[in-house]
Design a protein around this motif. Structure first.
Motif, short mmCIF file in Angstrom:
data_model
loop_
_atom_site.label_atom_id
_atom_site.label_comp_id
_atom_site.label_asym_id
_atom_site.label_seq_id
_atom_site.Cartn_x
_atom_site.Cartn_y
_atom_site.Cartn_z
N LEU A 1 35.24 38.87 60.73
CA LEU A 1 34.02 39.68 60.67
C LEU A 1 32.94 39.01 59.80
O LEU A 1 31.97 39.65 59.42
CB LEU A 1 34.34 41.07 60.11
CG LEU A 1 35.28 41.93 60.96
CD1 LEU A 1 35.69 43.18 60.20
CD2 LEU A 1 34.64 42.27 62.29
N ASP A 2 33.14 37.71 59.50
CA ASP A 2 32.19 36.90 58.75
C ASP A 2 32.03 37.31 57.28
O ASP A 2 30.94 37.21 56.72
CB ASP A 2 30.82 36.85 59.43
CG ASP A 2 30.87 36.06 60.71
OD1 ASP A 2 31.64 35.08 60.77
OD2 ASP A 2 30.14 36.40 61.65
N PHE A 3 33.11 37.74 56.67
CA PHE A 3 33.11 38.00 55.23
C PHE A 3 33.64 36.78 54.50
O PHE A 3 34.56 36.11 54.96
CB PHE A 3 34.02 39.20 54.88
CG PHE A 3 33.37 40.54 55.07
CD1 PHE A 3 32.77 41.18 54.01
CD2 PHE A 3 33.39 41.15 56.31
CE1 PHE A 3 32.19 42.43 54.17
CE2 PHE A 3 32.81 42.40 56.48
CZ PHE A 3 32.21 43.04 55.42
N GLU A 4 33.08 36.52 53.34
CA GLU A 4 33.64 35.55 52.40
C GLU A 4 34.66 36.32 51.57
O GLU A 4 34.36 37.42 51.08
CB GLU A 4 32.53 35.00 51.51
CG GLU A 4 33.02 34.07 50.44
CD GLU A 4 31.91 33.68 49.48
OE1 GLU A 4 32.26 33.06 48.47
OE2 GLU A 4 30.74 34.01 49.71
N ILE A 5 35.85 35.79 51.42
CA ILE A 5 36.95 36.53 50.82
C ILE A 5 37.36 35.95 49.47
O ILE A 5 37.44 34.74 49.29
CB ILE A 5 38.20 36.52 51.74
CG1 ILE A 5 37.84 37.04 53.13
CG2 ILE A 5 39.36 37.30 51.13
CD1 ILE A 5 37.26 38.42 53.17
N GLU A 6 37.65 36.87 48.57
CA GLU A 6 38.31 36.54 47.32
C GLU A 6 39.50 37.49 47.22
O GLU A 6 39.45 38.61 47.74
CB GLU A 6 37.36 36.75 46.15
CG GLU A 6 37.87 36.20 44.85
CD GLU A 6 36.79 36.12 43.78
OE1 GLU A 6 37.17 35.94 42.63
OE2 GLU A 6 35.60 36.25 44.12
N GLU A 7 40.57 37.06 46.58
CA GLU A 7 41.77 37.88 46.47
C GLU A 7 42.19 38.05 45.02
O GLU A 7 41.95 37.19 44.18
CB GLU A 7 42.95 37.23 47.21
CG GLU A 7 42.77 37.11 48.69
CD GLU A 7 43.97 36.49 49.39
OE1 GLU A 7 45.10 36.51 48.82
OE2 GLU A 7 43.79 35.97 50.50
N ALA A 8 42.83 39.20 44.76
CA ALA A 8 43.45 39.48 43.47
C ALA A 8 44.74 40.23 43.74
O ALA A 8 44.81 41.01 44.69
CB ALA A 8 42.52 40.32 42.60
N ASP A 9 45.75 39.97 42.91
CA ASP A 9 47.03 40.65 43.16
C ASP A 9 47.29 41.80 42.19
O ASP A 9 48.34 42.43 42.23
CB ASP A 9 48.20 39.68 43.21
CG ASP A 9 48.38 38.88 41.94
OD1 ASP A 9 47.78 39.23 40.90
OD2 ASP A 9 49.14 37.90 41.99
N ASP A 10 46.32 42.09 41.31
CA ASP A 10 46.45 43.28 40.46
C ASP A 10 45.06 43.74 40.03
O ASP A 10 44.07 43.02 40.19
CB ASP A 10 47.36 43.03 39.26
CG ASP A 10 46.83 42.02 38.27
OD1 ASP A 10 45.66 42.13 37.85
OD2 ASP A 10 47.59 41.10 37.90
N GLY A 11 45.00 44.94 39.50
CA GLY A 11 43.72 45.54 39.14
C GLY A 11 42.97 44.80 38.05
O GLY A 11 41.75 44.66 38.11
N GLN A 12 43.68 44.32 37.03
CA GLN A 12 43.00 43.61 35.94
C GLN A 12 42.39 42.30 36.43
O GLN A 12 41.26 41.96 36.10
CB GLN A 12 43.95 43.35 34.78
CG GLN A 12 43.24 42.78 33.56
CD GLN A 12 42.11 43.68 33.07
OE1 GLN A 12 42.33 44.85 32.77
NE2 GLN A 12 40.89 43.15 33.00
N GLN A 13 43.14 41.57 37.24
CA GLN A 13 42.62 40.33 37.82
C GLN A 13 41.38 40.64 38.67
O GLN A 13 40.39 39.90 38.65
CB GLN A 13 43.72 39.67 38.67
CG GLN A 13 43.37 38.31 39.19
CD GLN A 13 44.49 37.74 40.06
OE1 GLN A 13 44.76 38.27 41.14
NE2 GLN A 13 45.12 36.70 39.59
N ALA B 1 42.97 53.67 39.19
CA ALA B 1 42.50 53.24 37.87
C ALA B 1 41.51 52.07 38.01
O ALA B 1 40.51 52.02 37.30
CB ALA B 1 43.68 52.84 36.99
N PHE B 2 41.81 51.16 38.92
CA PHE B 2 40.89 50.05 39.16
C PHE B 2 39.52 50.56 39.61
O PHE B 2 38.49 50.13 39.10
CB PHE B 2 41.45 49.08 40.21
CG PHE B 2 40.40 48.16 40.75
CD1 PHE B 2 39.96 47.07 40.02
CD2 PHE B 2 39.81 48.41 41.98
CE1 PHE B 2 38.95 46.22 40.49
CE2 PHE B 2 38.81 47.57 42.47
CZ PHE B 2 38.37 46.49 41.72
#
Length: 121
Positions: free
Chosen positions: A24-36, A62-63
């Motif tokens: 869908l033409d999004f640039e993606i970033e990932e995190a594996d937990d809320g603090q990150q 909470a995030f």
């Protein structure tokens, strides 16, 4: 190109969501937990966040509350992922600051529909 942060402790869910959003033409970033994820948002606020409701350390609710309190944190559209259809959980998500809820398992059409609903697709 719109920027989306995917927050989930499951690498499989992150991978599936990434493939859908990249198509869908999004640039993606990932995190594996809320603090990150919060740290990532402080560096660069995304236009969209897709976050799992159940994660260790900091759950999705909470995030979302923490993000909404962060400078600029009111701007991203937030979709909260959940595994069950429960009105109380959906209300809790909206009360925390999420824009909508996506039920797992999901597919491209569901994600597209939810993003359109919040004005991002």
């Amino acid at each position: 190109m719109k920027h989306c942060l995917i927050v989930d402790d499951s690498p499989v869910i992150r991978k599936v969501t990434r493939r859908i959003l990249e198509a869908l033409d999004f640039e993606i970033e990932e995190a594996d937990d809320g603090q990150q994820a919060l740290d990532s948002c402080r560096r660069r606020m995304p236009e969209a966040v897709i976050v799992d409701s159940l994660m260790p350390e900091m759950d999705g609710f909470a995030f979302v509350r923490a993000l909404r309190q962060t400078p600029g944190g009111g701007a991203p559209k937030i979709l909260l992922l959940n595994t069950e259809y429960d009105v109380a959980i959906m209300a809790r998500a909206i009360h925390a600051g999420a824009d909508d809820v996506v039920l797992k398992p999901f597919d491209r059409s569901q994600i597209t529909q939810k993003l359109e609903g919040v004005g991002l697709a």
